[in-house]
Design a protein around this motif. Structure first.
Motif, PDB file in Angstrom:
ATOM      1  N   ILE A 167       5.996  20.097  33.042  1.00  0.00           N
ATOM      2  CA  ILE A 167       5.752  21.407  33.640  1.00  0.00           C
ATOM      3  C   ILE A 167       5.300  21.231  35.084  1.00  0.00           C
ATOM      4  O   ILE A 167       4.855  20.159  35.483  1.00  0.00           O
ATOM      5  CB  ILE A 167       4.703  22.212  32.838  1.00  0.00           C
ATOM      6  N   SER A 168       5.404  22.280  35.863  1.00  0.00           N
ATOM      7  CA  SER A 168       5.030  22.235  37.280  1.00  0.00           C
ATOM      8  C   SER A 168       3.505  22.236  37.434  1.00  0.00           C
ATOM      9  O   SER A 168       2.773  22.604  36.516  1.00  0.00           O
ATOM     10  CB  SER A 168       5.616  23.447  38.005  1.00  0.00           C
ATOM     11  N   ALA A 169       3.050  21.866  38.617  1.00  0.00           N
ATOM     12  CA  ALA A 169       1.609  21.830  38.903  1.00  0.00           C
ATOM     13  C   ALA A 169       0.965  23.218  38.766  1.00  0.00           C
ATOM     14  O   ALA A 169      -0.090  23.336  38.132  1.00  0.00           O
ATOM     15  CB  ALA A 169       1.366  21.252  40.292  1.00  0.00           C
ATOM     16  N   PRO A 170       1.551  24.282  39.315  1.00  0.00           N
ATOM     17  CA  PRO A 170       0.928  25.600  39.136  1.00  0.00           C
ATOM     18  C   PRO A 170       0.807  26.009  37.666  1.00  0.00           C
ATOM     19  O   PRO A 170      -0.196  26.581  37.256  1.00  0.00           O
ATOM     20  CB  PRO A 170       1.857  26.553  39.896  1.00  0.00           C
ATOM     21  N   ARG A 171       1.823  25.702  36.875  1.00  0.00           N
ATOM     22  CA  ARG A 171       1.748  26.024  35.445  1.00  0.00           C
ATOM     23  C   ARG A 171       0.679  25.180  34.763  1.00  0.00           C
ATOM     24  O   ARG A 171      -0.047  25.669  33.904  1.00  0.00           O
ATOM     25  CB  ARG A 171       3.091  25.809  34.766  1.00  0.00           C
ATOM     26  N   ALA A 172       0.589  23.911  35.131  1.00  0.00           N
ATOM     27  CA  ALA A 172      -0.435  23.035  34.545  1.00  0.00           C
ATOM     28  C   ALA A 172      -1.829  23.579  34.837  1.00  0.00           C
ATOM     29  O   ALA A 172      -2.696  23.593  33.959  1.00  0.00           O
ATOM     30  CB  ALA A 172      -0.283  21.610  35.084  1.00  0.00           C
ATOM     31  N   MET A 173      -2.046  24.054  36.054  1.00  0.00           N
ATOM     32  CA  MET A 173      -3.351  24.634  36.406  1.00  0.00           C
ATOM     33  C   MET A 173      -3.653  25.842  35.525  1.00  0.00           C
ATOM     34  O   MET A 173      -4.761  25.972  34.990  1.00  0.00           O
ATOM     35  CB  MET A 173      -3.370  25.053  37.878  1.00  0.00           C
TER      36      MET A 173
ATOM     37  N   ALA B 190      -9.453  20.345  40.682  1.00  0.00           N
ATOM     38  CA  ALA B 190      -8.625  19.147  40.881  1.00  0.00           C
ATOM     39  C   ALA B 190      -7.500  19.153  39.857  1.00  0.00           C
ATOM     40  O   ALA B 190      -7.665  19.660  38.745  1.00  0.00           O
ATOM     41  CB  ALA B 190      -9.463  17.890  40.723  1.00  0.00           C
ATOM     42  N   LEU B 191      -6.380  18.589  40.247  1.00  0.00           N
ATOM     43  CA  LEU B 191      -5.225  18.465  39.356  1.00  0.00           C
ATOM     44  C   LEU B 191      -4.437  17.241  39.784  1.00  0.00           C
ATOM     45  O   LEU B 191      -4.168  17.063  40.974  1.00  0.00           O
ATOM     46  CB  LEU B 191      -4.330  19.707  39.445  1.00  0.00           C
ATOM     47  N   LYS B 192      -4.099  16.385  38.814  1.00  0.00           N
ATOM     48  CA  LYS B 192      -3.261  15.235  39.147  1.00  0.00           C
ATOM     49  C   LYS B 192      -2.352  14.892  37.987  1.00  0.00           C
ATOM     50  O   LYS B 192      -2.720  15.065  36.828  1.00  0.00           O
ATOM     51  CB  LYS B 192      -4.102  14.029  39.572  1.00  0.00           C
ATOM     52  N   PRO B 193      -1.152  14.437  38.318  1.00  0.00           N
ATOM     53  CA  PRO B 193      -0.220  14.034  37.261  1.00  0.00           C
ATOM     54  C   PRO B 193      -0.672  12.711  36.645  1.00  0.00           C
ATOM     55  O   PRO B 193      -1.275  11.873  37.321  1.00  0.00           O
ATOM     56  CB  PRO B 193       1.115  13.878  37.987  1.00  0.00           C
ATOM     57  N   THR B 194      -0.393  12.545  35.362  1.00  0.00           N
ATOM     58  CA  THR B 194      -0.650  11.285  34.668  1.00  0.00           C
ATOM     59  C   THR B 194       0.660  10.831  34.031  1.00  0.00           C
ATOM     60  O   THR B 194       1.659  11.555  34.093  1.00  0.00           O
ATOM     61  CB  THR B 194      -1.720  11.462  33.570  1.00  0.00           C
ATOM     62  N   GLU B 195       0.660   9.672  33.414  1.00  0.00           N
ATOM     63  CA  GLU B 195       1.867   9.185  32.748  1.00  0.00           C
ATOM     64  C   GLU B 195       2.335  10.137  31.661  1.00  0.00           C
ATOM     65  O   GLU B 195       3.529  10.312  31.447  1.00  0.00           O
ATOM     66  CB  GLU B 195       1.603   7.815  32.108  1.00  0.00           C
ATOM     67  N   ASP B 196       1.369  10.753  30.972  1.00  0.00           N
ATOM     68  CA  ASP B 196       1.698  11.579  29.812  1.00  0.00           C
ATOM     69  C   ASP B 196       1.626  13.079  30.064  1.00  0.00           C
ATOM     70  O   ASP B 196       1.814  13.860  29.144  1.00  0.00           O
ATOM     71  CB  ASP B 196       0.757  11.237  28.655  1.00  0.00           C
TER      72      ASP B 196
ATOM     73  N   ALA C 226     -20.479  24.043  35.283  1.00  0.00           N
ATOM     74  CA  ALA C 226     -20.051  22.791  34.663  1.00  0.00           C
ATOM     75  C   ALA C 226     -18.620  22.488  35.081  1.00  0.00           C
ATOM     76  O   ALA C 226     -17.806  23.397  35.251  1.00  0.00           O
ATOM     77  CB  ALA C 226     -20.140  22.882  33.147  1.00  0.00           C
ATOM     78  N   SER C 227     -18.350  21.213  35.236  1.00  0.00           N
ATOM     79  CA  SER C 227     -16.982  20.733  35.478  1.00  0.00           C
ATOM     80  C   SER C 227     -16.482  20.118  34.182  1.00  0.00           C
ATOM     81  O   SER C 227     -17.156  19.260  33.605  1.00  0.00           O
ATOM     82  CB  SER C 227     -16.955  19.661  36.567  1.00  0.00           C
ATOM     83  N   TYR C 228     -15.318  20.570  33.757  1.00  0.00           N
ATOM     84  CA  TYR C 228     -14.684  20.014  32.568  1.00  0.00           C
ATOM     85  C   TYR C 228     -13.403  19.309  32.979  1.00  0.00           C
ATOM     86  O   TYR C 228     -12.616  19.845  33.754  1.00  0.00           O
ATOM     87  CB  TYR C 228     -14.337  21.119  31.563  1.00  0.00           C
ATOM     88  N   ARG C 229     -13.207  18.115  32.452  1.00  0.00           N
ATOM     89  CA  ARG C 229     -11.956  17.383  32.667  1.00  0.00           C
ATOM     90  C   ARG C 229     -11.040  17.706  31.500  1.00  0.00           C
ATOM     91  O   ARG C 229     -11.377  17.460  30.351  1.00  0.00           O
ATOM     92  CB  ARG C 229     -12.222  15.890  32.756  1.00  0.00           C
ATOM     93  N   VAL C 230      -9.881  18.268  31.807  1.00  0.00           N
ATOM     94  CA  VAL C 230      -8.923  18.712  30.797  1.00  0.00           C
ATOM     95  C   VAL C 230      -7.675  17.844  30.899  1.00  0.00           C
ATOM     96  O   VAL C 230      -7.140  17.641  31.996  1.00  0.00           O
ATOM     97  CB  VAL C 230      -8.552  20.199  31.024  1.00  0.00           C
ATOM     98  N   THR C 231      -7.220  17.336  29.773  1.00  0.00           N
ATOM     99  CA  THR C 231      -6.010  16.528  29.728  1.00  0.00           C
ATOM    100  C   THR C 231      -4.919  17.326  29.009  1.00  0.00           C
ATOM    101  O   THR C 231      -5.130  17.813  27.899  1.00  0.00           O
ATOM    102  CB  THR C 231      -6.261  15.200  28.980  1.00  0.00           C
ATOM    103  N   LEU C 232      -3.774  17.466  29.685  1.00  0.00           N
ATOM    104  CA  LEU C 232      -2.622  18.175  29.126  1.00  0.00           C
ATOM    105  C   LEU C 232      -1.478  17.201  28.907  1.00  0.00           C
ATOM    106  O   LEU C 232      -1.305  16.259  29.700  1.00  0.00           O
ATOM    107  CB  LEU C 232      -2.136  19.261  30.089  1.00  0.00           C
TER     108      LEU C 232
END
Length: 125
Positions: free
Chosen positions: A41-47, A67-73, A95-101
């Protein structure tokens, strides 16, 4: 003649049911399974997906995606949330939450990585 009309009606129903079926909640924004296999999916959709799915889990509306960055998965996003509202607003607890998609935008993990007051400014070290 009746058989011909019956075949036409059957075809018409098949076409209309496949094109006018109501999408399920949230599925209208996501690509079909066939398209998903070919690209992430695109970066805006991921956000948007990160914020939306975290809100469902926490029951709080996110303030922003910082923050948003692509990962391998798929994608990794940092999402800011108000955990405790106070007056004045600068003293609210954030609070800052790290979310993995995954590649399709589905949340697979999240963790709180930081708590701070809204008025706090990060200092470079």
């Amino acid at each position: 003649m009746a058989a011909g009309n019956d075949d036409g009606a059957r075809r018409s129903r098949a076409v209309s049911s496949s094109t006018s079926a109501a999408p399920t909640s949230g599925s209208s924004r996501r690509p079909t399974a066939e398209k998903r296999r070919h690209r992430r999916i695109s970066a805006p959709r991921a956000m948007g997906y990160a914020a939306e799915q975290l809100a469902q889990l926490l029951g709080r509306a996110p303030e922003s995606v910082s923050a948003l960055k692509p990962t391998e998965d798929g994608w990794q996003a940092d999402v800011e949330v108000v955990e405790l509202e106070r007056i004045p607003e600068t003293t609210s607890v954030m609070a800052s939450y790290r979310v993995t998609l995954d590649e399709e935008g589905e949340l697979v993990a999240y963790e709180r990585i930081r708590r701070y007051t809204r008025g706090q400014i990060d200092r470079r070290t």
